[in-house]
Enzyme design. Sequence first.
Site, short mmCIF file in Angstrom:
data_model
loop_
_atom_site.label_atom_id
_atom_site.label_comp_id
_atom_site.label_asym_id
_atom_site.label_seq_id
_atom_site.Cartn_x
_atom_site.Cartn_y
_atom_site.Cartn_z
N HIS A 1 0.98 -1.25 -0.08
CA HIS A 1 0.00 0.00 0.08
C HIS A 1 0.76 1.33 0.02
CE1 HIS A 1 -4.20 -1.42 0.54
NE2 HIS A 1 -3.58 -2.53 1.13
N LYS B 1 -8.66 13.55 4.96
CA LYS B 1 -7.48 12.55 4.81
C LYS B 1 -6.72 12.64 5.69
CE LYS B 1 -6.57 13.68 0.69
NZ LYS B 1 -6.83 12.24 -0.08
N ARG B 2 -5.69 11.62 6.24
CA ARG B 2 -4.85 11.56 7.35
C ARG B 2 -4.02 12.59 6.90
NH1 ARG B 2 -0.28 8.34 7.01
NH2 ARG B 2 -0.93 7.40 5.00
N LYS C 1 0.58 14.23 1.53
CA LYS C 1 -0.62 14.56 1.31
C LYS C 1 -0.85 16.19 0.91
CE LYS C 1 -2.62 10.42 3.43
NZ LYS C 1 -3.28 9.62 2.20
N THR D 1 -8.76 6.30 -1.80
CA THR D 1 -10.08 5.93 -2.03
C THR D 1 -11.13 7.12 -1.79
OG1 THR D 1 -10.14 4.97 0.32
CG2 THR D 1 -9.91 3.48 -1.48
N LYS E 1 -15.04 8.15 -3.58
CA LYS E 1 -16.28 8.36 -2.79
C LYS E 1 -16.51 9.92 -3.24
CE LYS E 1 -14.34 5.65 0.72
NZ LYS E 1 -13.33 5.57 1.88
#
Length: 796
Positions: free
Chosen positions: A349, A532-533, A538, A640, A644
């Site tokens: 991952h 998100k985290r 990110k 992911t 969504k």
Amino acid sequence: MKEIFLKKLENQLGLTRSDPTSFMFVKALAETASELIRTEWNGTEKTIREEKLRRVYYFSAEFLTGRSLRMNLMNMGLWESAGELAASYGFDLLELLEEEPDSGLGNGGLGRLASCFLDSLASLKLPAMGYGIRYRYGLFSQAIEESRQREKPDAWVDKGDFWGVERPDDFRKIYIGGHVHMSQDQKGKLQFRIDPSEVIHAYPFDYPITGADGKNIGTMRLWEARSPQGFNLDLFNREEHIPAWSDDDQARSLSAVLYPTDQGVKGKHLRLKQQYFFVSASLQDMTERFRRDFAGDWQKFPEQHVIQLNDTHPVLAIPELMRLLMDREGLPWETAWDICTRTFAYTNHTVLSEALETWPVTFIHDLFPRIAMIIEEIHKRLENDLSARENGNSYRIIRNGLIHMAPLAIYGSKSVNGVAALHTEILKDSVLKDWYAVYPDKFNNKTNGITHRRWLIHSNPDLTALIDRGIGKEWHGNPEMLSKLADLSGDSAFLEELKNIKDRNKEKFSRYLKKETSIETDPSSLFDFQVKRIHEYKRQLLNILNIAGRYLDMKDFPGREIQPRTFFIGGKAAPGYFIAKEIIFMANRVGETLRKDPLCKGKLQLVFLPNYRVSMAEKIFPAAEISQQISTAGKEASGTGNMKFMMNGALTMGTLDGANIEIFEKAGKENNYPFGLDTPGVIEARSNYSPGEFLSRNAGAARILEAFEKGVFGPPEDFAPLLGHIRHNDEYLVLPELEAHRAALEATDRGYADTMSWQKKSLLNIAGSGYFSSDRTIGDYNRDIWHLSPLGSSPK
């Protein structure tokens, strides 16, 4: 249903009340659903056992299930009846559902993916079981105090576990530390016996995973740690009250918290013990069942089982299965290894080196001495197998005193997959290049997916009803049929209703947010989300800096027309991740500054969403118009959340990273807002990048940083650690991509002004989203790796 419910409610009321509270009602309703599920659940397990069906066992450190009552009621065909029951007591069923706690069993995408996979496995009637840990306090509940993240226990089971069924008779013993005693039997065969320094009991709790029609129920088995000694009455009677609980408290710490802070040796030991705890309990569970059902014919074990390792956290399962097969079942090494390599499959991952787990050899020796012996033997045999190859160091499992878990997973598995097309190519071309050269047939791609049942049908019923009117309901069972929506992209009435639904969802979210945080938002503004985290790659920081830049522009040109926009950022930072916590602090400080300035009213707002979780996400995605997916290209394995958002009609403003690339392909780049460097461009940009030099010749970026240093957003010293970090260590190219990100923001401003064009783009994103259903992903896994026969079909 009503008869069972009344009995359950009576038990809730007892002798203390005549009228139920909302929580009593919800608990009774969940117990009712559980009882009705039990018959189908038992039937599913009986069929798998009697027909000896091959089964996949999904080993994952996380299962971020969220609330289950609504899904279970709908899947079991009980939704309307439950609504009528609630109304008869004066309750609104949707409001009641807020009483159910979010299960604290995961953190982010890894855990939510695992839960989506279990949903799809059950809905596709594929024999499956998830194994993990029943964390009592989850990761943590995030509070924002004085603009900073504060971690508090996520006590999700304090009012009772709605769905878990304890199976105390199936407890397993886990051995920690101690010594290994070797001896020889009469035939000269070596035998190994562990004399542990600590014994932990693993108690299983089973959770039902209902399939789409309620006729196939999967199982998620989660382990809770306890001490065999438990409460020490002798100590208690000697008035040593606190020590009397110490053994049990120490044991239960293993299943207390997800990802305990591991900056020190004790924290690292706890994480490692957690990983071994759940894989050992799960494998003991599996092997005991197999021995009972197949009379110990171990050659059939790989025919009946496939174990999917969800990242490197469960990789100790490989040497643990070797231990069980050799030490308990008496199999020779070669036979045991053959069984292992035909049973395990590994999903990678990440491409981040720090996320490819390594553990000091000394830790394994101290905690699991027999496992250390087995890993060292695996390492030696790998070296012998590959001794003639160049770059021999690249293939070592043990290197520089560390055990590398990804190489152990690759060597011990029959399949290695990435989770997006780009991610898999990066694994093959760089991160795991040498391993791909040796085992090219093991490597494959399985682009992630999400369950459309939860993330569209259940969380966005108005949009679901509109789609049903447009293309019928057949897509519920075959989500790739959403592609038919493209034929309606020229239907102005359909597009108008799509806009109306989005507007209503934005209003609902605004009301929810005000109740949750007391923050008021303007639902007529463009709703832009990045949830998100919190992690540097990110790039929440990239978003925050450009929001700050937009504010500075407004101050310089107060009369200029601007597209009203509300930015939302949400996510948790790991407790020991200092820079991530500083990013949260900056987001909150910028948001507070904007809220206090009358110039921003109705024009610009930044809201940090505290304690982002599944139940909040179910309200976010239907309300979103922009989905920011802005990780540095080549760093995000898949994502992911991006799927969504897409499925609910948000447009992706994102980099050429992870599954963004496939989203742009399915929905069309022209219907989204791609920007920034691609992966080769990032590599080239890094080769000669200096943040200081860049700032010296880029006035726009320097101006934003200087605003923080001049006190525009609060005392300059508050931002010094984060700004110092970005000025000297901009590893993820935040500063060089500020301008590209800003241009993308401005492009979305212009695009949003053309209402019908925007709605067409939104519809075409929904039309392209069916590919990203986890039903398709699970179908790909099953076709290429698992080879399971659905319940009710003839064996292949």
